[in-house]
Scaffold this motif. Structure first.
Motif, mmCIF file in Angstrom:
data_model
loop_
_atom_site.group_PDB
_atom_site.id
_atom_site.type_symbol
_atom_site.label_atom_id
_atom_site.label_comp_id
_atom_site.label_asym_id
_atom_site.label_seq_id
_atom_site.Cartn_x
_atom_site.Cartn_y
_atom_site.Cartn_z
ATOM 1 N N THR A 66 0.836 -1.195 0.000
ATOM 2 C CA THR A 66 0.000 0.000 0.000
ATOM 3 C C THR A 66 0.873 1.247 0.000
ATOM 4 O OG1 THR A 66 -1.776 -1.131 1.174
ATOM 5 C CG2 THR A 66 -1.795 1.271 1.219
ATOM 6 N N LEU A 67 0.752 2.022 -1.049
ATOM 7 C CA LEU A 67 1.523 3.257 -1.178
ATOM 8 C C LEU A 67 0.903 4.374 -0.354
ATOM 9 C CD1 LEU A 67 3.993 4.310 -2.849
ATOM 10 C CD2 LEU A 67 2.333 5.152 -4.502
ATOM 11 N N GLY A 68 -0.416 4.383 -0.263
ATOM 12 C CA GLY A 68 -1.101 5.408 0.514
ATOM 13 C C GLY A 68 -2.591 5.399 0.207
ATOM 14 N N GLU A 69 -3.323 6.213 0.932
ATOM 15 C CA GLU A 69 -4.767 6.324 0.743
ATOM 16 C C GLU A 69 -5.130 7.797 0.642
ATOM 17 O OE1 GLU A 69 -8.609 5.410 3.526
ATOM 18 O OE2 GLU A 69 -7.278 3.699 3.122
ATOM 19 N N ARG A 70 -6.054 8.124 -0.260
ATOM 20 C CA ARG A 70 -6.480 9.496 -0.476
ATOM 21 C C ARG A 70 -8.000 9.562 -0.523
ATOM 22 N NH1 ARG A 70 -1.945 9.790 0.678
ATOM 23 N NH2 ARG A 70 -0.237 10.969 -0.295
ATOM 24 N N GLU A 71 -8.550 10.746 -0.252
ATOM 25 C CA GLU A 71 -10.000 10.894 -0.195
ATOM 26 C C GLU A 71 -10.649 10.909 -1.567
ATOM 27 O OE1 GLU A 71 -11.093 14.256 2.115
ATOM 28 O OE2 GLU A 71 -10.340 13.440 4.006
ATOM 29 N N THR A 72 -9.941 11.382 -2.581
ATOM 30 C CA THR A 72 -10.528 11.496 -3.911
ATOM 31 C C THR A 72 -9.718 10.691 -4.922
ATOM 32 O OG1 THR A 72 -9.219 13.444 -4.551
ATOM 33 C CG2 THR A 72 -11.288 13.836 -3.351
ATOM 34 N N PHE A 73 -10.384 10.346 -6.028
ATOM 35 C CA PHE A 73 -9.708 9.610 -7.093
ATOM 36 C C PHE A 73 -8.590 10.450 -7.695
ATOM 37 C CE2 PHE A 73 -9.509 8.469 -11.677
ATOM 38 C CZ PHE A 73 -8.964 7.201 -11.522
ATOM 39 N N ALA A 74 -8.830 11.736 -7.860
ATOM 40 C CA ALA A 74 -7.799 12.605 -8.438
ATOM 41 C C ALA A 74 -6.548 12.642 -7.571
ATOM 42 C CB ALA A 74 -8.365 14.019 -8.623
ATOM 43 N N ALA A 75 -6.733 12.741 -6.255
ATOM 44 C CA ALA A 75 -5.584 12.788 -5.346
ATOM 45 C C ALA A 75 -4.855 11.449 -5.334
ATOM 46 C CB ALA A 75 -6.045 13.155 -3.943
ATOM 47 N N ALA A 76 -5.602 10.348 -5.363
ATOM 48 C CA ALA A 76 -4.975 9.029 -5.386
ATOM 49 C C ALA A 76 -4.214 8.810 -6.688
ATOM 50 C CB ALA A 76 -6.034 7.943 -5.199
ATOM 51 N N ASN A 77 -4.798 9.270 -7.787
ATOM 52 C CA ASN A 77 -4.136 9.125 -9.077
ATOM 53 C C ASN A 77 -2.849 9.950 -9.118
ATOM 54 O OD1 ASN A 77 -4.174 7.782 -11.485
ATOM 55 N ND2 ASN A 77 -5.442 9.259 -12.556
ATOM 56 N N GLU A 78 -2.869 11.104 -8.484
ATOM 57 C CA GLU A 78 -1.667 11.929 -8.439
ATOM 58 C C GLU A 78 -0.573 11.254 -7.611
ATOM 59 O OE1 GLU A 78 1.312 14.462 -8.929
ATOM 60 O OE2 GLU A 78 -0.528 14.321 -10.131
ATOM 61 N N LEU A 79 -0.964 10.580 -6.511
ATOM 62 C CA LEU A 79 0.014 9.826 -5.721
ATOM 63 C C LEU A 79 0.622 8.706 -6.561
ATOM 64 C CD1 LEU A 79 1.450 9.123 -3.073
ATOM 65 C CD2 LEU A 79 -0.577 7.770 -2.441
ATOM 66 N N ALA A 80 -0.215 8.019 -7.334
ATOM 67 C CA ALA A 80 0.285 6.965 -8.218
ATOM 68 C C ALA A 80 1.274 7.536 -9.235
ATOM 69 C CB ALA A 80 -0.876 6.285 -8.931
ATOM 70 N N ARG A 81 0.939 8.678 -9.790
ATOM 71 C CA ARG A 81 1.828 9.307 -10.778
ATOM 72 C C ARG A 81 3.128 9.792 -10.131
ATOM 73 N NH1 ARG A 81 -0.849 10.792 -15.650
ATOM 74 N NH2 ARG A 81 -3.024 10.073 -15.624
ATOM 75 N N LYS A 82 3.029 10.254 -8.890
ATOM 76 C CA LYS A 82 4.245 10.667 -8.178
ATOM 77 C C LYS A 82 5.197 9.493 -8.031
ATOM 78 C CE LYS A 82 5.778 12.818 -3.844
ATOM 79 N NZ LYS A 82 5.347 13.362 -2.523
ATOM 80 N N TYR A 83 4.634 8.314 -7.698
ATOM 81 C CA TYR A 83 5.462 7.114 -7.598
ATOM 82 C C TYR A 83 6.051 6.766 -8.965
ATOM 83 C CZ TYR A 83 6.861 2.275 -7.169
ATOM 84 O OH TYR A 83 7.588 1.117 -7.211
ATOM 85 N N MET A 84 5.248 6.825 -10.004
ATOM 86 C CA MET A 84 5.744 6.489 -11.341
ATOM 87 C C MET A 84 6.882 7.422 -11.750
ATOM 88 S SD MET A 84 2.362 5.348 -13.518
ATOM 89 C CE MET A 84 1.153 6.538 -12.934
ATOM 90 N N ARG A 85 6.742 8.697 -11.419
ATOM 91 C CA ARG A 85 7.818 9.646 -11.737
ATOM 92 C C ARG A 85 9.084 9.323 -10.973
ATOM 93 N NH1 ARG A 85 3.339 13.357 -11.708
ATOM 94 N NH2 ARG A 85 3.771 13.947 -9.543
ATOM 95 N N ARG A 86 8.939 8.893 -9.705
ATOM 96 C CA ARG A 86 10.116 8.548 -8.913
ATOM 97 C C ARG A 86 10.816 7.314 -9.477
ATOM 98 N NH1 ARG A 86 13.011 11.557 -7.067
ATOM 99 N NH2 ARG A 86 13.819 10.148 -5.461
ATOM 100 N N VAL A 87 10.040 6.330 -9.939
ATOM 101 C CA VAL A 87 10.642 5.149 -10.569
ATOM 102 C C VAL A 87 11.447 5.577 -11.786
ATOM 103 C CG1 VAL A 87 10.144 3.030 -11.862
ATOM 104 C CG2 VAL A 87 8.931 3.503 -9.726
ATOM 105 N N ASP A 88 10.874 6.449 -12.605
ATOM 106 C CA ASP A 88 11.568 6.902 -13.798
ATOM 107 C C ASP A 88 12.837 7.665 -13.433
ATOM 108 O OD1 ASP A 88 11.902 7.546 -16.609
ATOM 109 O OD2 ASP A 88 11.224 9.555 -16.093
ATOM 110 N N THR A 89 12.753 8.541 -12.418
ATOM 111 C CA THR A 89 13.934 9.316 -12.018
ATOM 112 C C THR A 89 15.028 8.411 -11.490
ATOM 113 O OG1 THR A 89 12.569 11.234 -11.482
ATOM 114 C CG2 THR A 89 14.770 11.143 -10.503
ATOM 115 N N ARG A 90 14.657 7.470 -10.642
ATOM 116 C CA ARG A 90 15.656 6.581 -10.047
ATOM 117 C C ARG A 90 16.268 5.639 -11.079
ATOM 118 N NH1 ARG A 90 16.955 5.804 -4.962
ATOM 119 N NH2 ARG A 90 15.982 7.052 -3.337
#
Length: 224
Positions: A66-90
């Motif tokens: 579990t990466l995290g939990e958010r109240e809205t789909f938009a916020a959760a999707n942004e968390l998912a994208r933040k992780y994807m960006r970190r994978v790409d950067t690393r």
């Protein structure tokens, strides 16, 4: 919306999404959480959204983290994208362990996730997780003992670790004849102790990443 490099959509709907990395060796899901387990999903509104990462720890592809939990789909999707960006950067800097390192960069701290991460990485059962905050010892996880028994057995030990940890010391590992111990300093004498049933001396290889995740506990607590 364009995804970070290397990522592709499996699907993206009104209440959920799934993305996969090149070669499908890593998957991120955004899943709705409902207040009631029964009833048709189409007739219910989610109360929150959970972001999970799959296939983060080979060879255990079936264990989602579990990466995290958010109240809205938009916020959760942004968390998912933040992780994807970190994978790409690393991935530009290191060929191995990108998925795990990116997870510890981004994930919200959770005791259950710490137990699962350590269990999967060390291929060992986790006996105990103990936090020390301003001299107070709290038991976050105990497999076979009561919290009182854990405190009686380990309070002296965690205070020794706290006294021995100096500025710049982040984490240490102690292999013993019975269980093994990993101590993560969180500043001063504060810290977190993880007791492994048998870690096979492998903990040292991922102490930095585990330490990074554990220290998010203080960041997330301060933010709430």
């Amino acid at each position: 919306m364009e995804l970070p490099a290397g990522w592709h959509r499996e699907y993206e709907g009104r209440h959920g999404a799934e993305y996969f990395y090149d070669r499908r060796n890593l998957t991120v899901s955004v899943l709705p959480r409902y207040e009631r387990a029964y009833g048709r999903a189409s007739q219910k509104e989610p109360v929150a959204y959970v972001v999970r990462v799959h296939r983060i720890l080979d060879p255990e592809p079936a264990v989602p983290m579990t990466l995290g939990e958010r109240e809205t789909f938009a916020a959760a999707n942004e968390l998912a994208r933040k992780y994807m960006r970190r994978v790409d950067t690393r991935s530009l800097r290191a060929a191995n362990d990108d998925a795990f390192a990116a997870f510890t960069d981004v994930a919200s701290y959770d005791d259950d996730v710490l137990v699962e991460l350590c269990r999967s990485l060390a291929r060992s059962a986790i006996e105990v997780v103990v936090h020390v905050d301003d001299g107070r010892v709290s038991v976050a996880h105990a497999s076979n003992e009561s919290p009182a028994a854990v405190r009686d057995r380990l309070t002296a030990r965690v205070r020794q670790f706290g006294d021995l940890t100096g500025p710049g010391d982040s984490a240490c590992y102690l292999a013993r004849a019975t269980t093994d111990l990993a101590w993560v300093s969180r500043g001063g004498t504060n810290g977190t102790l993880v007791e492994f049933a048998d870690a096979h001396d492998d903990v040292g290889a991922f102490l930095d990443e585990v330490g990074s995740f554990v220290r998010r506990r203080d960041v997330d607590t301060d933010a709430t």
